[in-house]
Design a protein around this motif. Sequence first.
Motif, short mmCIF file in Angstrom:
data_model
loop_
_atom_site.label_atom_id
_atom_site.label_comp_id
_atom_site.label_asym_id
_atom_site.label_seq_id
_atom_site.Cartn_x
_atom_site.Cartn_y
_atom_site.Cartn_z
N ASP A 26 0.69 -1.16 -0.09
CA ASP A 26 0.04 0.00 0.22
C ASP A 26 0.85 1.00 -0.06
O ASP A 26 0.30 2.36 -0.21
N GLU A 27 2.20 1.26 0.22
CA GLU A 27 2.85 2.23 0.12
C GLU A 27 3.85 2.39 -1.20
O GLU A 27 4.66 3.18 -1.26
N PHE A 28 3.60 1.38 -2.16
CA PHE A 28 4.35 1.48 -3.28
C PHE A 28 4.25 2.94 -3.81
O PHE A 28 5.35 3.53 -4.37
N ASN A 29 3.22 3.29 -4.43
CA ASN A 29 3.15 4.69 -5.05
C ASN A 29 3.65 5.68 -4.43
O ASN A 29 4.36 6.78 -4.99
N ARG A 30 3.34 5.89 -3.18
CA ARG A 30 3.88 7.07 -2.35
C ARG A 30 5.29 6.99 -2.44
O ARG A 30 6.05 8.05 -2.50
N PHE A 31 5.81 5.81 -1.91
CA PHE A 31 7.23 5.54 -2.01
C PHE A 31 8.03 5.95 -3.31
O PHE A 31 9.09 6.60 -3.26
N GLU A 32 7.44 5.46 -4.29
CA GLU A 32 7.93 5.93 -5.72
C GLU A 32 8.21 7.50 -5.95
O GLU A 32 9.01 7.90 -6.58
N GLN A 33 6.89 7.96 -5.58
CA GLN A 33 6.85 9.39 -5.99
C GLN A 33 8.14 10.14 -5.03
O GLN A 33 8.53 11.20 -5.63
N ALA A 34 8.29 9.68 -3.85
CA ALA A 34 9.16 10.38 -2.80
C ALA A 34 10.59 10.28 -3.31
O ALA A 34 11.39 11.16 -3.36
N VAL A 35 10.95 9.06 -4.03
CA VAL A 35 12.39 8.78 -4.62
C VAL A 35 12.23 9.63 -5.85
O VAL A 35 13.26 10.29 -5.97
N LYS A 36 11.05 9.85 -6.54
CA LYS A 36 11.43 10.62 -7.77
C LYS A 36 11.88 11.91 -7.65
O LYS A 36 12.75 12.53 -8.47
N ILE A 37 11.36 12.31 -6.42
CA ILE A 37 11.91 13.91 -6.40
C ILE A 37 12.88 14.20 -5.29
O ILE A 37 13.21 15.43 -4.89
N ASP A 38 13.58 13.11 -5.14
CA ASP A 38 14.83 13.06 -4.13
C ASP A 38 15.89 13.64 -4.68
O ASP A 38 16.62 13.11 -5.74
N THR A 39 16.39 14.81 -4.22
CA THR A 39 17.29 15.81 -5.04
C THR A 39 18.52 15.81 -4.16
O THR A 39 19.50 16.78 -4.17
N SER A 40 18.66 15.18 -2.91
CA SER A 40 19.78 15.29 -1.78
C SER A 40 21.22 14.97 -2.58
O SER A 40 22.08 15.53 -1.96
N VAL A 41 21.28 14.04 -3.59
CA VAL A 41 22.42 13.60 -4.29
C VAL A 41 22.46 14.08 -5.56
O VAL A 41 23.42 14.64 -6.10
N ASP A 42 21.68 13.61 -6.29
CA ASP A 42 21.53 13.93 -7.89
C ASP A 42 20.47 15.36 -8.00
O ASP A 42 19.23 15.19 -7.65
N THR A 43 20.87 16.28 -8.49
CA THR A 43 19.95 17.49 -8.50
C THR A 43 18.82 17.15 -9.44
O THR A 43 17.77 18.00 -9.05
N GLN A 44 18.71 16.24 -10.36
CA GLN A 44 17.54 16.13 -11.33
C GLN A 44 16.74 14.93 -10.66
O GLN A 44 15.53 14.76 -11.03
N GLY A 45 16.99 14.55 -9.21
CA GLY A 45 16.18 13.60 -9.08
C GLY A 45 16.30 12.02 -9.71
O GLY A 45 17.23 11.98 -10.28
N TYR A 46 15.30 11.39 -9.51
CA TYR A 46 14.98 10.01 -10.13
C TYR A 46 13.66 9.84 -10.94
O TYR A 46 12.88 9.55 -10.60
N PRO A 47 13.47 10.78 -12.01
CA PRO A 47 12.13 11.03 -12.45
C PRO A 47 11.55 9.57 -12.94
O PRO A 47 10.39 9.47 -13.14
N ASP A 48 12.58 8.64 -13.41
CA ASP A 48 12.09 7.46 -14.09
C ASP A 48 12.08 6.24 -13.18
O ASP A 48 11.95 5.13 -13.32
N PHE A 49 12.28 6.41 -11.72
CA PHE A 49 12.33 5.46 -10.65
C PHE A 49 10.73 4.65 -10.44
O PHE A 49 9.78 5.38 -10.56
N SER A 50 11.12 3.51 -10.69
CA SER A 50 9.92 2.55 -10.05
C SER A 50 10.30 1.17 -9.61
O SER A 50 11.57 0.86 -9.73
N ILE A 51 9.49 0.55 -8.71
CA ILE A 51 10.06 -0.70 -8.00
C ILE A 51 9.82 -1.73 -9.04
O ILE A 51 8.66 -1.81 -9.64
N THR A 52 10.76 -2.53 -9.36
CA THR A 52 10.69 -3.46 -10.61
C THR A 52 10.67 -4.98 -9.49
O THR A 52 11.13 -5.14 -8.60
N ASP A 53 10.07 -5.66 -10.61
CA ASP A 53 10.01 -7.26 -10.25
C ASP A 53 9.00 -7.32 -8.66
O ASP A 53 9.28 -8.07 -7.96
N LYS A 54 7.95 -6.32 -8.97
CA LYS A 54 6.96 -6.43 -7.62
C LYS A 54 6.34 -7.69 -7.65
O LYS A 54 6.08 -8.42 -8.66
#
Length: 927
Positions: A112-140
């Motif tokens: 139940d946290e998959f979608n919220r977790f993926e959105q949070a990682v996509k906008i994580d700019t703490s290391v890479d300034t562009q974030g991870y716009p294509d991030f998704s959990i694979t092999d669910k």
Amino acid sequence: MNSQVTARFLKVKAVPAALLTAVICISVTTGLCWLSLQVSKENLKRRLQETVYQHHASLQNELEHEESRLESFVSLYYISPNFNRYAFHSFAKVENQPWLVAKLFSKRVRPDEFNRFEQAVKIDTSVDTQGYPDFSITDKVAHQDALVALYMEPRQELRDALGLNLEKWFPSGSKRMRESAQPLSFMLNNQHPILKGNNIVISIPVYNTSLPLTNQAQRKTAFQGAFSTVISIDKLIHHLFDSANLKMNSVTLSGTGIDDEKIQITLPSGTRTDTTNKPYIEQFNFQLPLSVPGKKWSVNYEIQTYDGLAETNILWLITLIGTLFTTFATGFIYLTVRTGKIAHRLAYDMTSALQISEESLLETQRLAKMGSFQLSPSHQLSAQTGNLHDLFYLDPEIRIDYLLQLLLHMDAEDALKFTQVISTALTTVLHTHQVVRIESETPGWLNLIVDSSETPTGFTLRVIAMDVTDKYQSEQKIKQLAYQDALTGLANRTSLRHATERALRHSHIYHSKLAVFFLDLDRFKFINDSVGHDIGDQVLIEIAHRLKNSVKEVDFVARLGGDEFVILVEHLPKDNDVNAIADRILALICAPMNIGKHTYYLTTSIGIAIASDGAPDVDELMKQADMAMYQSKEKGKNKYTIFSIDIAQALEQRTNLELEMRVAMKEKRFLPYFQPQFDVRTHQMIGVETLLRWRHEKRGMIAAKDFIAVAEESGLIIDIGNQILVEVCQLIPTWNLPEKFVVGVNVSSLQFFQAGFVDFVIKSITDAGIPPSRIEIEVTETMIMQDINIAKICLEQLHAFGVGVSIDDFGTGYASLTYLREFPVQRIKIDQRFVKGHTKNHKDMAIVKAISTLGHDFGMEVIAEGVETELQLISLENIGCDLYQGWLRSTALPAQAIQSLLPPIEPDRPTNHNDSNAAPALSVAIG
């Protein structure tokens, strides 16, 4: 004849003598050759064994070091309140260790946290300034938790693995690790589809420590993720053994896989040399134990070498000497002596070579800060290598014979534990290690590796000592950084929490009081912005020094971050002591601060919370001090406030009010009301000022003065002001406005200085289809002075578009005449405080006259606010004011009431909104 017989006799005797000499010499020669080969072979085997043991110990130490680094990550995770990607990458060091394939943090994510977790990682700019716009959990896996590869180093090489669900690829290993709460070690060979190559994986789980962890079900619930290290065993072994100049055929690692299945990995050595035409080929096998977390594996080293004598002339020299012995039978004595000298020289050369080899090994161990010894059941030491004197800080003149001599130089508790380990190792097969402290003026730490193996006569026990002082001190430094503020050297938030919890326990036991002083520096942001962060850092260091001097040595001083500090005072005898301490802190902070060539003056606001008998808890205590500090800020700063229940209730009311306002925003319960403005001479309505009202579902209509402070503090005033401006612009086309009718919009400073404010005003007017001159922006003197340059640019842009500008509450701010001369102002409004008393107070009368005269001299219209009596109106007319507003004529009215006061729109004559001669603007004030 006798001479002939003698000659024949002598001739007969000479042949056997020569033959005997030849046999003896050949036998001696052969024996020496065989003896030399055997001695060389034994020495070679011993040297190889020492070298392999030494490098295998380095292999074991490196694996333990990697496990220790992994445990440092786990410690950082538990002590860091906000462990994130930046913290992980700051500690991950892979680039200098080529055998490290990856360092990884994998996080448990529920379905139940998959979608919220993926959105949070996509906008994580703490290391890479562009974030991870294509991030998704694979092999669910449907309806199952995912163990997501989240942080990893090196990032670039492992970017394809980001988001991989490790639960699918390692299900049984993941289950075993999270349910046992123990580290997991396993091997992977080239056949695994995810990690190519021959690798060792070490993983350590992390849990929510606020939950119980006593059984498997509880640990499964509290499981949060795992830290893992992937080590290329090929690269690690080659890195450690390449420098040894060993000719290895292969290295075979025997262990277990992810499901505890037996795995053998054979690593072909890159150090094999061509042995063609190399006589005396020898092969040696050394099988040694290898310990990893939770497992005991083994490594078999297959080494091929050749006898060193085969590449020298020693054998040929011995053969040549033997031939000479045989040839020169007449010199048997000489040759015998010569043979003895040669044999002696050979033995001497071999002894010298052995001594050189041993010295080289000792030098290697000295440089590596290693040493070893064998231990008998009676605790006697033998076969010592390396410099044990330096490792254990012993006098070089003392001979080391017994273990007790080493134990006396260890920390007493460590010595006791090590003695217990030795006792166990002398009765069973054991491979373990223990880090012990060596007592000295500058103490050191040794990693003692104990390895015992069973022999026909008992147990053979060998101890390898390795100096790990640098590593231990580095780990201690990491822990220190976790509990200490790096800039000021004070305790940090984590350390403060521990100290406060300890103080509350003491307070409960001894029925004593303690106080927490929460400090926030006033105007520190101004110093950072005006002179730079370097000066700001020096100011913080000086503040920390002053705070330490303001309290007793036993009191606890911490920096929470930024310009926030906390002082914990235990064993408070009297409540009055709090006032004395606070006064002393305020005085020390206020003192001039000389940094470089400049002097700075700071103040601080202090909130104080007092605990008694261990209550309240640490979180509530800090919260109370924080609330009291904000009260000090609101009272004018450079003050202290002691927490009381009234403060909590006021803050709760403010918080509830803010929550209600956010709901009201969504439900559009904020409405524009309009205060009519009249001509002083004709008394006709020629404009309105828009006021803000809140239609509360329980309290009815609320005036802005009851909630505007909370709206500005929370930032809601921006959205509220923008909403009201849009509504007013859309109302104007529905009214039949006279030609000279103005709507003034009184904006807040947050709204005015927000990026894009001018564009928003222009868009609102354009979308509504009204002339810009219908709208007038009202600003205050205080607001303009916050940033004169930006204010001037914004007002000039609005004026150029056609929007009017007026100054509200004139005379109550900085009263600078600069902006009256340079800013595009059309109207000034006399504040009602001066209007209300100007008929009774000659000073207020002088102010009203001065403002009116000044406005007219600048070509501006003058509006009087808050007119409540006919006498005030007559006086304003005599003074020469142009417009007035107030309860004398009308209170603030809703939009429908204003529309009823205006002429109706003629149905056959549509309003011309683009008429350049349209009426003046309608005044909107949010207040």
